[in-house]
Design a protein around this motif. Structure first.
Motif, PDB file in Angstrom:
ATOM      1  N   ARG A   1     -94.994   0.731  -4.556  1.00 43.00           N
ATOM      2  CA  ARG A   1     -95.563  -0.311  -4.061  1.00 43.00           C
ATOM      3  C   ARG A   1     -96.956  -0.699  -5.647  1.00 43.00           C
ATOM      4  O   ARG A   1     -96.496  -1.678  -5.871  1.00 43.00           O
TER       5      ARG A   1
ATOM      6  N   ILE B   1     -96.502  -4.360  -7.944  1.00 46.10           N
ATOM      7  CA  ILE B   1     -98.118  -4.536  -7.993  1.00 46.10           C
ATOM      8  C   ILE B   1     -98.116  -5.051  -9.335  1.00 46.10           C
ATOM      9  O   ILE B   1     -98.532  -6.509  -9.960  1.00 46.10           O
TER      10      ILE B   1
ATOM     11  N   GLY C   1     -97.804  -8.505 -11.237  1.00 44.09           N
ATOM     12  CA  GLY C   1     -99.492  -9.183 -11.565  1.00 44.09           C
ATOM     13  C   GLY C   1     -99.598  -9.209 -13.219  1.00 44.09           C
ATOM     14  O   GLY C   1     -99.562 -10.178 -13.595  1.00 44.09           O
TER      15      GLY C   1
ATOM     16  N   ASN D   1    -105.487  -2.252 -12.203  1.00 45.90           N
ATOM     17  CA  ASN D   1    -104.353  -2.212 -11.870  1.00 45.90           C
ATOM     18  C   ASN D   1    -102.955  -1.282 -12.199  1.00 45.90           C
ATOM     19  O   ASN D   1    -102.061  -0.954 -12.435  1.00 45.90           O
TER      20      ASN D   1
END
Length: 513
Positions: free
Chosen positions: A309, A313, A317, A492
């Motif tokens: 996951r 993400i 993004g 991230n």
């Protein structure tokens, strides 16, 4: 030989050149409506003055501007045919992941060539908005699939130390397609000549299909891990690397077979379900030399698994950042957007933009391997945000020279990292079992974001200009988006440069399956 090209064979270069005709057609069809927008939609019945004079020199007896062939449409119709390309792209991106895992990379690239061919043929002879909509859905579907399959194929045939370099050629080919169609559009945006812009798409699709059929083999990694033919996979890889290169370590990285083809004894033991002596605790080879490998994950499975996951993400993004920082406001609408704002012809500026985009992308292709993927993306986003702010302010204050410089810097900063690097990262943040699904997530996000920009940009731009007076307000929004996406990437997105696999990228203990 340059260190960049060490252990690179002419055959590998041929494979990259042929397969990237797919992304080239993506760029070609993405920008094909930019220059001829006014003549296609019947807004103007003749080419611009500068071009008209050039054409008269070539054919002084011809009355340019007579016998116009156009398709009447409203601004909303044109926005729809521009944006519908991204809807097709979304379909292609979502379908390509599972299809390429099941049917192979080469088969799926041939399917994209067929989609490009039929779509381009319909566009060439279209007489209505509905026909162009259908054609753009077909070419968009081919484009969406190409930008999933081609980076994946290149990552599987390129030497491990050169994947960043060769991965950048997906974006290089997209930019080449954009430059090609913008240049054709400058010369062919008149009378009925604009149909040749679409007709050239037919020629590109035929060349793509021929190259795939005659030259390009199936990916060695797919042949080994899915088809189960390690011997064939090794033969293909050896041909790509050159006969003097040792491929044992790379073949082992497939996680699907022994470094060397199995002996007859190992094959017989595998058929009997018996482990060879001394192999306790190691998965026995299956028939054909394959170890048990992890099953490929589907589009939904990969996001449901907490192990993958964070990667989903990150790539989603990055793909939103790639589009929402505003690059396609220039690629798709620069001719009409900038025609009254800059000191030179917007058509000429659009060609210059495309040239700078291509040159910067090529020049920047070694940077992700040298300085890291994350750093290139961050500098790219910050550069685009600063350029957007300068562009907005220079338009507001009527500084035309600064506006032109800001547009060129905006495009150059995109090419530095935000253009090519996302295509590399999507195949490096997860293991082989999740690559196809992750590529589909990445490209689905990209096409959703592209649709938002393609459809909403002209509407939002006009609304802001009418509401606030003057032009350029929309670039303040793009500058704000750049600041937000820079924070997202910093938090991230991990660095993948120099990391052996996804476990090392995310700092996990290596799993034993």
């Amino acid at each position: 030989m340059s260190p960049i090209l060490a252990d690179v064979t002419p055959y590998l270069i041929a494979l990259v050149a042929i397969t990237t005709i797919g992304p080239l057609q993506f760029g070609y069809h993405l920008a094909e409506l930019n220059a001829p927008q006014d003549v296609i939609t019947c807004r103007h019945s003749s080419p611009g003055n500068a071009l008209k004079q050039a054409l008269k020199l070539l054919a002084p007896d011809k009355e340019w501007g007579k016998g116009i062939d156009c398709i009447p449409m409203t601004p909303a119709d044109f926005a729809a045919i521009s944006a519908i390309f991204t809807v097709g792209g979304l379909v292609g991106a979502l379908g390509a992941g599972p299809l390429t895992s099941r049917c192979g990379r080469r088969f799926c690239m041939l399917a994209t060539a067929a989609l490009y061919l039929f779509g381009s043929a319909i566009e060439t002879f279209a007489k209505s908005v509905a026909a162009i909509l259908i054609a753009r859905i077909l070419t968009g579907t081919g484009a969406g699939a190409s930008t999933v399959i081609v980076p994946l194929y290149i990552s599987e045939v390129a030497p491990p130390t050169k994947r960043g370099f060769f991965g950048a050629f997906t974006q290089v080919s997209i930019n080449t397609g954009i430059l090609f169609t913008q240049t054709l559009g400058f010369f062919l945006s008149h009378d009925s000549a604009w149909r040749w812009i679409f007709g050239v798409g037919v020629i590109l699709a035929l060349a793509h299909a021929a190259g795939l059929l005659l030259v390009v083999p199936e990916s060695p990694a797919w042949t080994a891990t899915v088809k189960g033919d390690v011997a064939e996979a090794r033969r293909t890889l050896q041909r790509i690397r050159g006969r003097l290169i040792n491929i044992d370590e790379e073949a082992e990285s497939w996680g699907a077979g022994d470094i060397k083809p199995p002996t007859e004894r190992e094959r017989l033991l595998a058929e009997e379900g018996t482990e060879p002596e001394g192999s306790a605790g190691v998965l026995a080879p299956a028939v054909g030399g394959l170890r048990q490998s992890k099953p490929h994950l589907g589009f939904v499975q990969v996001v449901q698994d907490p192990l993958y996951r964070p990667a989903i993400i990150a790539v989603v993004g990055i793909m939103f950042a790639q589009q929402l920082c505003g690059i396609n406001s220039i690629v798709m609408y620069s001719v009409s957007l900038l025609k009254d704002l800059l000191p030179i012809s917007s058509g000429v500026l659009t060609i210059i933009i495309s040239i700078i985009n291509l040159i910067t992308t090529i020049a920047s292709s070694p940077l992700p391997d040298r300085y890291g993927r994350k750093k290139c993306i961050l500098y790219s986003i910050l550069g685009q945000g600063s350029s957007s702010l300068i562009l907005a302010l220079s338009i507001r204050f009527g500084l035309k020279i600064f506006s032109a410089i800001a547009v060129l810097l905006f495009v150059a900063c995109f090419a530095l990292g935000l253009g090519p690097v996302p295509f590399i990262l999507a195949s490096e943040l997860v293991g082989p079992e999740a690559v196809s699904a992750t590529q589909s997530w990445a490209l689905a996000a990209s096409y959703i974001a592209t649709f938002l920009v393609a459809y909403l940009f002209p509407i939002v731009n006009e609304a802001l200009n009418n509401k606030l007076g003057g032009a350029g307000w929309v670039y303040f929004i793009f500058a704000g988006f750049a600041a937000l996406w820079a924070l997202f990437v910093a938090r991230n997105v991990p660095e993948t440069k120099g990391k052996k696999d996804a476990d090392e990228v995310w700092g996990r203990a290596r799993r034993v399956d």
